[in-house]
Design a protein around this motif. Structure first.
Motif, PDB file in Angstrom:
ATOM      1  N   LEU A 166      -6.189   2.418  -8.923  1.00 19.88           N
ATOM      2  CA  LEU A 166      -4.335   1.965  -8.500  1.00 19.88           C
ATOM      3  C   LEU A 166      -4.116   1.003  -8.488  1.00 19.88           C
ATOM      4  O   LEU A 166      -3.311   0.370  -7.770  1.00 19.88           O
ATOM      5  N   ASP A 203       0.451  -1.241  -0.063  1.00 22.07           N
ATOM      6  CA  ASP A 203       0.286  -0.373   0.101  1.00 22.07           C
ATOM      7  C   ASP A 203       1.061   0.986   0.355  1.00 22.07           C
ATOM      8  O   ASP A 203       0.343   1.967  -0.574  1.00 22.07           O
ATOM      9  N   GLU A 204       2.090   1.184   0.275  1.00 24.03           N
ATOM     10  CA  GLU A 204       2.554   2.790   0.369  1.00 24.03           C
ATOM     11  C   GLU A 204       3.702   2.171  -0.608  1.00 24.03           C
ATOM     12  O   GLU A 204       4.004   3.748  -1.376  1.00 24.03           O
ATOM     13  N   GLN A 205       3.977   1.517  -1.024  1.00 25.54           N
ATOM     14  CA  GLN A 205       4.763   1.944  -2.216  1.00 25.54           C
ATOM     15  C   GLN A 205       3.465   2.316  -3.712  1.00 25.54           C
ATOM     16  O   GLN A 205       3.548   3.450  -3.939  1.00 25.54           O
ATOM     17  N   ILE A 206       1.996   1.720  -3.706  1.00 28.14           N
ATOM     18  CA  ILE A 206       0.886   2.538  -4.359  1.00 28.14           C
ATOM     19  C   ILE A 206       0.890   3.499  -4.015  1.00 28.14           C
ATOM     20  O   ILE A 206       0.396   4.783  -4.604  1.00 28.14           O
ATOM     21  N   LYS A 207       0.762   4.197  -3.431  1.00 33.58           N
ATOM     22  CA  LYS A 207       0.385   5.273  -2.824  1.00 33.58           C
ATOM     23  C   LYS A 207       1.453   6.402  -2.721  1.00 33.58           C
ATOM     24  O   LYS A 207       1.364   7.542  -3.890  1.00 33.58           O
ATOM     25  N   GLU A 208       2.692   5.731  -2.618  1.00 38.29           N
ATOM     26  CA  GLU A 208       3.898   6.770  -3.259  1.00 38.29           C
ATOM     27  C   GLU A 208       3.728   7.100  -4.075  1.00 38.29           C
ATOM     28  O   GLU A 208       4.055   8.231  -4.945  1.00 38.29           O
ATOM     29  N   SER A 243       1.089   7.014  -6.470  1.00 35.32           N
ATOM     30  CA  SER A 243       0.095   7.534  -7.243  1.00 35.32           C
ATOM     31  C   SER A 243       0.081   9.003  -6.875  1.00 35.32           C
ATOM     32  O   SER A 243      -0.732   9.790  -7.568  1.00 35.32           O
ATOM     33  N   SER A 244       1.390   9.216  -6.264  1.00 36.92           N
ATOM     34  CA  SER A 244       1.134  11.107  -5.983  1.00 36.92           C
ATOM     35  C   SER A 244       1.646  11.421  -7.361  1.00 36.92           C
ATOM     36  O   SER A 244       1.970  12.929  -7.433  1.00 36.92           O
TER      37      SER A 244
END
Length: 346
Positions: free
Chosen positions: A275, A142-147, A149-150
């Motif tokens: 995402l 989830d952390e990788q996806i959030k990063e 996606s920014s």
């Protein structure tokens, strides 16, 4: 004298008949964009001083090299790669007219598909293992996806289409990926060249994206079979479509995918809103449009939306689309009103 004149006319008529060229289908093939291309055209002798097939193939190959030099993310020195490597925000970069044309259409189709086609989704494509940088078949955190996606968002690029077009990004890590539309543009580019040299009966294909005009050797419209996907990789013909001065593109998740560590099939097409890879029962979508570039971009965007939303948008925008939807162990087909008109009018 009368008999002599008649004999002269007969000899002259025979000479003209002997000089007429029988129509011939020329087929050219090659490799480009990580796939293959095929060009078929009819040489009926109407084009005077038509170049040899070898010369025409060389010209087409050069056009494809130019497209790759502009829009291939696999080439480190391409225009798009240099733009992606730039880590300075708000710096206008001069780009070619063709590159600008494709980006402009991608922005237009992003709006039409309500954001489903997003050519800035590259960071997520790469993260999930479908970009130039291949990775292990492992679901990102989830952390990788959030990063990642920014970095994503079509609003993070700004295109100016002046005599010298420029492209700007507001996010230094933005990554542009035109793979969802560039093949279609390549098809259009080759088609335009064939028309430029006087050919009006042709069929161009790059990696399954097509454009046809005029008639084939039998004097009929070029007809393309849309295949029903079978998960075991076999196929059966579902319907044939006449390509009368139209582009055609298909998107689906039944060929390009990987399995995660739990054996789940993950599509190569990323949903910009979720995402993550698309996860619905739409197996494939085929789009007909005036240009293959438009058909190519729409096929990706509409596939992301899923069957119900894609059909609703197609009816609203008068788009010609054909859907194959997986229902349990079977496949069902659906089509828009415009697609039905095109196939039934032939």
């Amino acid at each position: 004298m009368k008999l002599k004149a008649l004999l002269s006319f007969a000899i002259f008529s025979l000479f003209l008949t002997a000089c007429e060229k029988a129509p011939e289908q020329i087929t050219l093939q090659g490799k480009t964009m990580g796939t293959t291309y095929t060009v078929k055209y009819i040489d009926n002798g109407e084009v005077k001083n038509l170049a040899s097939s070898d010369t025409i193939k060389s010209e087409l190959d050069q056009l494809l090299i130019e497209v790759n030099n502009q829009m291939s993310t696999y080439q480190q020195d391409s225009e798009i790669s240099r733009f992606n490597q730039l880590k300075q925000a708000n710096q206008a970069v001069e780009i070619s007219q063709d590159f600008a044309k494709v980006v402009e259409e991608a922005i237009r189709l992003n709006k039409m598909t309500e954001g489903a086609l997003d050519v800035t989704v590259g960071p997520l494509v790469n993260l999930w293992g479908f970009g130039p940088d291949k990775r292990l078949n492992k679901i990102p955190s989830d952390e990788q996806i959030k990063e990642r996606s920014s970095y994503v968002g079509i609003d993070k690029i700004s295109l100016k289409t002046d005599s010298k077009p420029t492209l700007t990004k507001s996010e230094p890590n933005l990554y542009l990926d035109l793979s969802s539309i560039a093949k279609g543009f390549g098809v259009d580019k080759l088609s335009e060249h064939l028309e430029k040299i006087g050919l009006s009966n042709y069929l161009v294909e790059i990696g399954g994206e097509l454009r046809g005009k005029g008639k084939n050797l039998q004097g009929l419209d070029w007809r393309i079979a849309i295949e029903q996907p079978i998960m075991e990789q076999a196929q059966s013909v579902q319907i044939t479509v006449p390509l009368h001065n139209l582009g055609m593109a298909t998107s689906g998740n039944y060929r390009n995918y990987f399995e995660d560590e739990n054996g789940n099939r993950l599509s190569h097409i990323i949903d910009p809103q979720k995402l993550s890879p698309v996860s619905h029962n739409l197996a494939s979508i085929t789009v007909l449009a005036p240009t293959t570039m438009t058909a190519d971009g729409l096929s990706t965007g509409l596939f992301v939306l899923g069957a119900q939303k894609a059909l609703a948008l197609a009816e609203r925008e008068k788009l010609a689309i054909f859907l194959i939807v997986k229902s349990g162990d079977k496949f069902e087909t659906q089509m828009s009103s415009e697609f039905k008109k095109l196939t039934q009018s032939q």
